[in-house]
Scaffold this motif. Structure first.
Motif, PDB file in Angstrom:
ATOM      1  N   LYS A 112      52.715  76.891 -33.031  1.00 52.81           N
ATOM      2  CA  LYS A 112      53.955  77.000 -32.322  1.00 52.81           C
ATOM      3  C   LYS A 112      55.008  76.875 -32.267  1.00 52.81           C
ATOM      4  N   GLU A 113      55.440  78.451 -32.467  1.00 47.35           N
ATOM      5  CA  GLU A 113      56.977  78.402 -33.005  1.00 47.35           C
ATOM      6  C   GLU A 113      57.152  79.054 -31.570  1.00 47.35           C
ATOM      7  N   THR A 114      56.217  79.967 -30.854  1.00 57.87           N
ATOM      8  CA  THR A 114      56.259  80.675 -29.551  1.00 57.87           C
ATOM      9  C   THR A 114      55.440  80.345 -28.634  1.00 57.87           C
ATOM     10  N   GLY A 115      56.118  80.370 -26.926  1.00 55.79           N
ATOM     11  CA  GLY A 115      55.583  79.741 -25.662  1.00 55.79           C
ATOM     12  C   GLY A 115      54.803  78.786 -26.191  1.00 55.79           C
ATOM     13  N   VAL A 116      56.207  77.657 -26.265  1.00 57.07           N
ATOM     14  CA  VAL A 116      56.068  76.967 -25.750  1.00 57.07           C
ATOM     15  C   VAL A 116      57.167  76.008 -24.991  1.00 57.07           C
ATOM     16  N   LEU A 117      56.836  75.148 -24.026  1.00 59.16           N
ATOM     17  CA  LEU A 117      57.702  74.928 -22.848  1.00 59.16           C
ATOM     18  C   LEU A 117      57.435  73.666 -22.530  1.00 59.16           C
ATOM     19  N   ARG A 118      58.450  73.000 -21.955  1.00 59.34           N
ATOM     20  CA  ARG A 118      59.092  71.553 -21.091  1.00 59.34           C
ATOM     21  C   ARG A 118      59.312  71.650 -19.713  1.00 59.34           C
ATOM     22  N   HIS A 119      58.886  70.545 -19.587  1.00 57.18           N
ATOM     23  CA  HIS A 119      58.976  70.520 -17.875  1.00 57.18           C
ATOM     24  C   HIS A 119      60.287  69.077 -17.686  1.00 57.18           C
ATOM     25  N   SER A 120      61.047  68.847 -16.583  1.00 57.41           N
ATOM     26  CA  SER A 120      60.890  68.086 -16.651  1.00 57.41           C
ATOM     27  C   SER A 120      61.822  68.507 -14.261  1.00 57.41           C
ATOM     28  N   LYS A 121      62.523  67.512 -14.287  1.00 62.58           N
ATOM     29  CA  LYS A 121      63.147  67.314 -13.048  1.00 62.58           C
ATOM     30  C   LYS A 121      61.926  67.692 -11.831  1.00 62.58           C
ATOM     31  N   VAL A 122      60.274  66.843 -11.658  1.00 64.62           N
ATOM     32  CA  VAL A 122      59.857  67.375 -10.861  1.00 64.62           C
ATOM     33  C   VAL A 122      59.594  66.453  -9.473  1.00 64.62           C
ATOM     34  N   GLN A 123      59.904  67.505  -8.095  1.00 61.13           N
ATOM     35  CA  GLN A 123      60.353  67.069  -7.003  1.00 61.13           C
ATOM     36  C   GLN A 123      59.005  67.620  -6.302  1.00 61.13           C
ATOM     37  N   HIS A 124      58.392  66.594  -5.654  1.00 63.01           N
ATOM     38  CA  HIS A 124      57.598  67.155  -4.247  1.00 63.01           C
ATOM     39  C   HIS A 124      57.563  65.957  -2.928  1.00 63.01           C
ATOM     40  N   HIS A 125      57.904  67.010  -2.074  1.00 63.65           N
ATOM     41  CA  HIS A 125      57.573  65.751  -0.606  1.00 63.65           C
ATOM     42  C   HIS A 125      57.479  66.846   0.665  1.00 63.65           C
ATOM     43  N   HIS A 126      57.126  66.011   1.444  1.00 67.80           N
ATOM     44  CA  HIS A 126      57.004  66.407   2.888  1.00 67.80           C
ATOM     45  C   HIS A 126      58.601  67.753   3.061  1.00 67.80           C
ATOM     46  N   VAL A 127      58.336  68.098   3.865  1.00 70.93           N
ATOM     47  CA  VAL A 127      59.637  69.323   4.336  1.00 70.93           C
ATOM     48  C   VAL A 127      60.362  68.747   4.942  1.00 70.93           C
ATOM     49  N   GLY A 128      61.264  68.274   4.610  1.00 74.13           N
ATOM     50  CA  GLY A 128      62.426  67.882   5.629  1.00 74.13           C
ATOM     51  C   GLY A 128      62.390  65.571   4.815  1.00 74.13           C
ATOM     52  N   LYS A 129      61.507  65.299   3.668  1.00 75.76           N
ATOM     53  CA  LYS A 129      61.913  64.181   4.171  1.00 75.76           C
ATOM     54  C   LYS A 129      62.378  64.553   2.575  1.00 75.76           C
ATOM     55  N   LYS A 130      62.453  63.387   1.712  1.00 71.47           N
ATOM     56  CA  LYS A 130      62.624  63.338   0.067  1.00 71.47           C
ATOM     57  C   LYS A 130      62.259  62.085  -1.567  1.00 71.47           C
ATOM     58  N   THR A 131      60.854  61.911  -0.328  1.00 69.18           N
ATOM     59  CA  THR A 131      59.966  60.732  -1.112  1.00 69.18           C
ATOM     60  C   THR A 131      58.707  61.066  -0.998  1.00 69.18           C
ATOM     61  N   PRO A 132      57.837  61.337  -1.938  1.00 67.77           N
ATOM     62  CA  PRO A 132      56.643  61.652  -2.078  1.00 67.77           C
ATOM     63  C   PRO A 132      55.949  60.840  -1.100  1.00 67.77           C
ATOM     64  N   PRO A 133      54.866  61.081  -0.773  1.00 66.03           N
ATOM     65  CA  PRO A 133      53.717  60.152  -0.469  1.00 66.03           C
ATOM     66  C   PRO A 133      53.083  60.251  -0.750  1.00 66.03           C
ATOM     67  N   GLU A 134      51.607  59.279  -0.700  1.00 70.15           N
ATOM     68  CA  GLU A 134      49.995  58.788  -1.505  1.00 70.15           C
ATOM     69  C   GLU A 134      50.070  60.346  -1.953  1.00 70.15           C
ATOM     70  N   PHE A 135      49.666  60.280  -0.706  1.00 67.27           N
ATOM     71  CA  PHE A 135      48.326  62.222  -0.548  1.00 67.27           C
ATOM     72  C   PHE A 135      49.495  63.197  -0.286  1.00 67.27           C
ATOM     73  N   TYR A 136      48.643  63.577   0.370  1.00 65.77           N
ATOM     74  CA  TYR A 136      49.095  64.828   1.734  1.00 65.77           C
ATOM     75  C   TYR A 136      47.603  65.387   1.444  1.00 65.77           C
ATOM     76  N   TYR A 137      47.489  65.819   3.452  1.00 63.18           N
ATOM     77  CA  TYR A 137      46.843  66.402   3.671  1.00 63.18           C
ATOM     78  C   TYR A 137      46.919  67.272   4.349  1.00 63.18           C
ATOM     79  N   VAL A 138      45.820  68.203   5.073  1.00 65.20           N
ATOM     80  CA  VAL A 138      45.566  69.484   5.284  1.00 65.20           C
ATOM     81  C   VAL A 138      46.841  69.943   6.297  1.00 65.20           C
TER      82      VAL A 138
END
Length: 354
Positions: free
Chosen positions: A281-307
């Motif tokens: 693991k000296e190469t190919g190691v990533l980290r992620h942050s600032k994950v955001q997801h929501h309906h288009v036009g909204k700002k907060t995520p719901p409990e579930f998404y639907y078809v």
């Protein structure tokens, strides 16, 4: 009623998605005999120069243990003991697989003298080595210094996985290989071939006439394999301990066919250094942050998404390069939406904005 969907981030290829870099660190090295530390000194010196703290022991040492008071002592494990029937102390196949489950990284090198300890460990990881005393044989692609058994095999660079991240830049010189062959369990999607033999190679007993179909034939003969577990632990198996040796790193190589080019050195040194950087693991190691997801036009995520709902998903991914976090510029990141199984999978597009 519609069933809810939940997003799951996928990372394809040879990268690990992690919050902390795990390169370097304390490493237990299990040797066939003490002399291996000297015959393979270039490899070990490379690790030391990169900050690894190496602790050497023979594989049958009665005081061996990977844990103390329930905690892992080491970050990495190197096993250069092909003929070990069993490991000493508290180390066994179960202890090593537990070490991997806890996120530890493992590098294993075998040989034609392979015995049960390495074979059993490989089986647990989705690989199957050929029997003891067998070798990879290639009657066409062998080195001029071969002793007559055609087991000093030259591996064409085209037979190495096309991944600079795992094996470094492509070399014009061949790899020098002598050892046992293996095959991959096709049901294990986490194991991949890193190096395979040529179409003229096979794995069998060097002194016997072929009386049954070999364990592996042609390009299905795997020489080096890698596993990245779902917890991002990394494991590499090589069928050749010689691959890492000073002799094979510094040896000139030349094929026996008329007009074959002579190379002053094999590609082994650059290959094993790059491979060790990946597995530890000296190469190919990533980290992620600032994950955001929501309906288009909204700002907060719901409990579930639907078809048939439209969703926006974004995150920041960084790659550790020489100890510094930099924006990840690769591709192969995908997003899945799950019910019981993944029903939607789509690629995520990169964004040059910081």
């Amino acid at each position: 009623a519609s069933m809810g969907w939940q997003p799951v981030l996928l990372l394809l290829g040879a990268c690990a998605l992690a919050q902390l870099v795990q390169g370097g660190g304390k490493t237990l090295v299990l040797l066939e005999e003490d002399g291996v530390a000297y015959t393979h000194s270039n490899f070990f010196d490379s690790l030391k120069s990169r900050g690894f703290e190496l602790e050497f022991a023979t594989a049958d040492n009665a005081g061996l243990s990977l844990t103390r008071y329930g905690e892992d002592i080491y970050q990495n494990l190197i096993i250069f003991a092909p003929s070990a029937k069993e490991f000493g102390g508290n180390i066994g196949v179960a202890a090593i697989t537990s070490f991997i489950d806890n996120g530890g990284n493992v590098l294993v090198a075998a040989s034609s003298a392979i015995d049960e300890a390495i074979r059993d460990l490989a089986t647990e990881c989705g690989l199957e080595f050929d029997e003891s005393k067998t070798s990879v044989i290639d009657h066409i692609n062998y080195d001029v210094a071969d002793s007559g058994s055609h087991t000093r095999v030259l591996v064409n660079p085209n037979n190495i996985v096309n991944s600079t991240l795992m094996v470094g830049p492509k070399s014009s010189a061949p790899l020098l290989y002598r050892g046992v062959g293996m095959s991959i369990d096709s049901d294990n999607a986490l194991v991949m071939s890193v190096v395979h033999a040529s179409s003229s190679a096979y794995s069998y007993y060097t002194e016997d006439k072929i009386s049954e179909y070999p364990h592996a034939v042609g390009k299905n003969t795997v020489l080096v394999a890698a596993l990245q577990a779902r917890n991002n632990a990394r494991v590499v198996f090589s069928g050749s301990l010689d691959l890492f040796s000073d002799e094979f790193m510094t040896s000139s190589v030349q094929g026996v066919a008329a007009g074959s080019k002579k190379f002053d050195r094999s590609a082994n040194q650059e290959f094993v250094e790059a491979l060790s950087r990946w597995v530890f693991k000296e190469t190919g190691v990533l980290r992620h942050s600032k994950v955001q997801h929501h309906h288009v036009g909204k700002k907060t995520p719901p409990e579930f998404y639907y078809v048939e709902e439209n969703i926006e998903y974004s995150l920041v991914i960084e790659e550790n390069v020489n100890g510094k976090w930099q924006p990840f510029k690769g591709d192969g990141v995908q997003l899945e939406f799950h019910r019981i199984d993944p029903f939607v999978r789509t690629a995520l597009r990169g964004n040059s904005k910081p």
